[in-house]
Design a protein around this motif. Structure first.
Motif, PDB file in Angstrom:
ATOM      1  N   ASN A   5       0.844  -1.195   0.000  1.00 20.41           N
ATOM      2  CA  ASN A   5       0.000   0.000   0.000  1.00 20.41           C
ATOM      3  C   ASN A   5       0.878   1.243   0.000  1.00 20.41           C
ATOM      4  OD1 ASN A   5      -2.545  -1.426   0.198  1.00 20.41           O
ATOM      5  ND2 ASN A   5      -1.839  -1.990   2.240  1.00 20.41           N
ATOM      6  N   ARG A   6       0.568   2.146  -0.933  1.00 20.54           N
ATOM      7  CA  ARG A   6       1.350   3.379  -1.038  1.00 20.54           C
ATOM      8  C   ARG A   6       1.057   4.302   0.131  1.00 20.54           C
ATOM      9  NH1 ARG A   6      -0.085   3.539  -6.299  1.00 20.54           N
ATOM     10  NH2 ARG A   6       1.711   2.866  -7.504  1.00 20.54           N
ATOM     11  N   ALA A  67      10.102  -4.717  -3.589  1.00 21.04           N
ATOM     12  CA  ALA A  67       8.689  -4.874  -3.956  1.00 21.04           C
ATOM     13  C   ALA A  67       8.468  -6.066  -4.890  1.00 21.04           C
ATOM     14  CB  ALA A  67       8.186  -3.599  -4.635  1.00 21.04           C
ATOM     15  N   PHE A  68       9.499  -6.469  -5.594  1.00 17.92           N
ATOM     16  CA  PHE A  68       9.340  -7.569  -6.553  1.00 17.92           C
ATOM     17  C   PHE A  68       9.709  -8.926  -5.958  1.00 17.92           C
ATOM     18  CE2 PHE A  68      10.184  -3.945  -9.531  1.00 17.92           C
ATOM     19  CZ  PHE A  68       8.923  -3.930 -10.114  1.00 17.92           C
ATOM     20  N   PHE A  84       8.932   2.575 -11.948  1.00 24.23           N
ATOM     21  CA  PHE A  84       8.150   1.492 -12.560  1.00 24.23           C
ATOM     22  C   PHE A  84       8.134   1.674 -14.079  1.00 24.23           C
ATOM     23  CE2 PHE A  84       4.163  -0.628 -13.814  1.00 24.23           C
ATOM     24  CZ  PHE A  84       4.470  -1.898 -13.382  1.00 24.23           C
ATOM     25  N   ALA A  85       7.740   2.876 -14.523  1.00 20.95           N
ATOM     26  CA  ALA A  85       7.882   3.217 -15.946  1.00 20.95           C
ATOM     27  C   ALA A  85       9.251   3.885 -16.066  1.00 20.95           C
ATOM     28  CB  ALA A  85       6.766   4.163 -16.375  1.00 20.95           C
ATOM     29  N   PRO A 124       2.916  -4.252  -7.601  1.00 21.25           N
ATOM     30  CA  PRO A 124       2.247  -4.725  -6.372  1.00 21.25           C
ATOM     31  C   PRO A 124       1.547  -3.630  -5.568  1.00 21.25           C
ATOM     32  CG  PRO A 124       4.631  -4.805  -6.123  1.00 21.25           C
ATOM     33  CD  PRO A 124       4.369  -4.444  -7.551  1.00 21.25           C
ATOM     34  N   TYR A 125       1.755  -2.358  -5.931  1.00 20.41           N
ATOM     35  CA  TYR A 125       0.987  -1.289  -5.277  1.00 20.41           C
ATOM     36  C   TYR A 125      -0.404  -1.169  -5.895  1.00 20.41           C
ATOM     37  CZ  TYR A 125       5.071   0.466  -2.778  1.00 20.41           C
ATOM     38  OH  TYR A 125       6.142   0.590  -1.937  1.00 20.41           O
ATOM     39  N   ASP A 126      -0.523  -1.586  -7.144  1.00 18.25           N
ATOM     40  CA  ASP A 126      -1.792  -1.410  -7.860  1.00 18.25           C
ATOM     41  C   ASP A 126      -2.590  -2.696  -8.014  1.00 18.25           C
ATOM     42  OD1 ASP A 126      -1.173   1.275  -8.201  1.00 18.25           O
ATOM     43  OD2 ASP A 126      -0.041   0.859 -10.042  1.00 18.25           O
TER      44      ASP A 126
END
Ligand SMILES: [Zn+2]
Length: 245
Positions: A5-6, A67-68, A84-85, A124-126
């Motif tokens: 969660n961000r 996160a990965f 991420f991008a 994983p945040y989305d």
């Protein structure tokens, strides 16, 4: 990989995001392309995204894990602020909070400049990785409904590389042995003749459960792998039912 969660956008980013982005975009215009900005100048323009305030809020949101791959700093290089991008393709997102992820050096390096805009991978945040992945023994695999994005994520981040399969194998040995111990403790409980013996044996099961559940705690490395194992572990569910009586 587990759902993250961000946290709220750090103050320093709220105050500076616009000007940092403008300076970078101006340099791209001046030099004709992101790749043509001299390295030293590029570093000066980009250094802000690694500000301590950004790092500390970001890394806290993943409980100091990548996160990965869910390793902790020191195990696969330091944890870094990952775009991420990629900023080389999407420089306008270089200081966007929603574009930051905490990643270890290995995952960051493996992902490199992969174009997530055109070839999406799991963030994983989305998205909830539990909906997308499962584990076969020590390998992570994509569920049928999410095969394309899941398999691409595994490939791009190197989630089935030896550096991750080895520790998963070690954890699997512990989990199997925990599961065997639980199974035996349940049998002991069922064979107990007196209430006192039953209570004592139930307490032992409860203690064994606590020990096994620590491994699936989100702050632990590879917690997603452990959680997935427990979800499929019959003695674990039997023991939970038993202590819940
Ligand atoms: Zn990683």
């Amino acid at each position: 990989m587990i759902k993250l969660n961000r946290d709220a956008k750090p103050e320093i980013l709220i105050n500076n995001e616009h000007s940092w982005t403008s300076q970078l975009m101006d340099a791209i215009t001046a030099f004709g392309d992101y790749s043509k900005i001299p390295n030293e100048k590029k570093e000066k323009l980009l250094v802000h995204y690694r500000h301590q305030e950004i790092k500390s809020v970001l890394f806290q949101s993943s409980l100091q894990k990548c996160a990965f791959c869910e390793t902790k700093p020191g195990e696969s290089g330091n944890i870094e602020v990952e775009h991420f991008a990629p900023k080389s393709i999407y420089p306008e997102l270089a200081f966007k909070w929603e574009n930051f992820l905490p990643a270890c050096r290995k995952c960051n390096g493996s992902k490199d400049d992969h174009d997530t805009g055109n070839f999406p991978i799991v963030n994983p945040y989305d998205e909830n990785p539990e909906d997308i992945f499962h584990y076969n023994d020590i390998k992570i695999a994509a569920n049928d409904a999410h095969e394309e994005v899941g398999e691409r994520t595994i490939r791009v981040c190197g989630l089935n590389s030896v550096r991750l399969m080895k520790p998963r194998a070690d954890i699997l040995v512990s989990l199997h042995s925990f599961s065997q111990a639980l199974d035996e403790a349940i049998k002991d409980y069922e064979e107990a003749e007196t209430d006192i013996k039953k209570q004592n044996r139930k307490r032992k099961i409860r203690e064994a459960l606590e020990a096994i559940e620590v491994l699936a705690n989100p702050s632990e490395k590879f917690s997603g792998f452990c959680k997935a194992y427990l979800q499929k572990c019959t003695p674990y569910h039997e023991a939970k039912r038993l202590v819940g009586e």
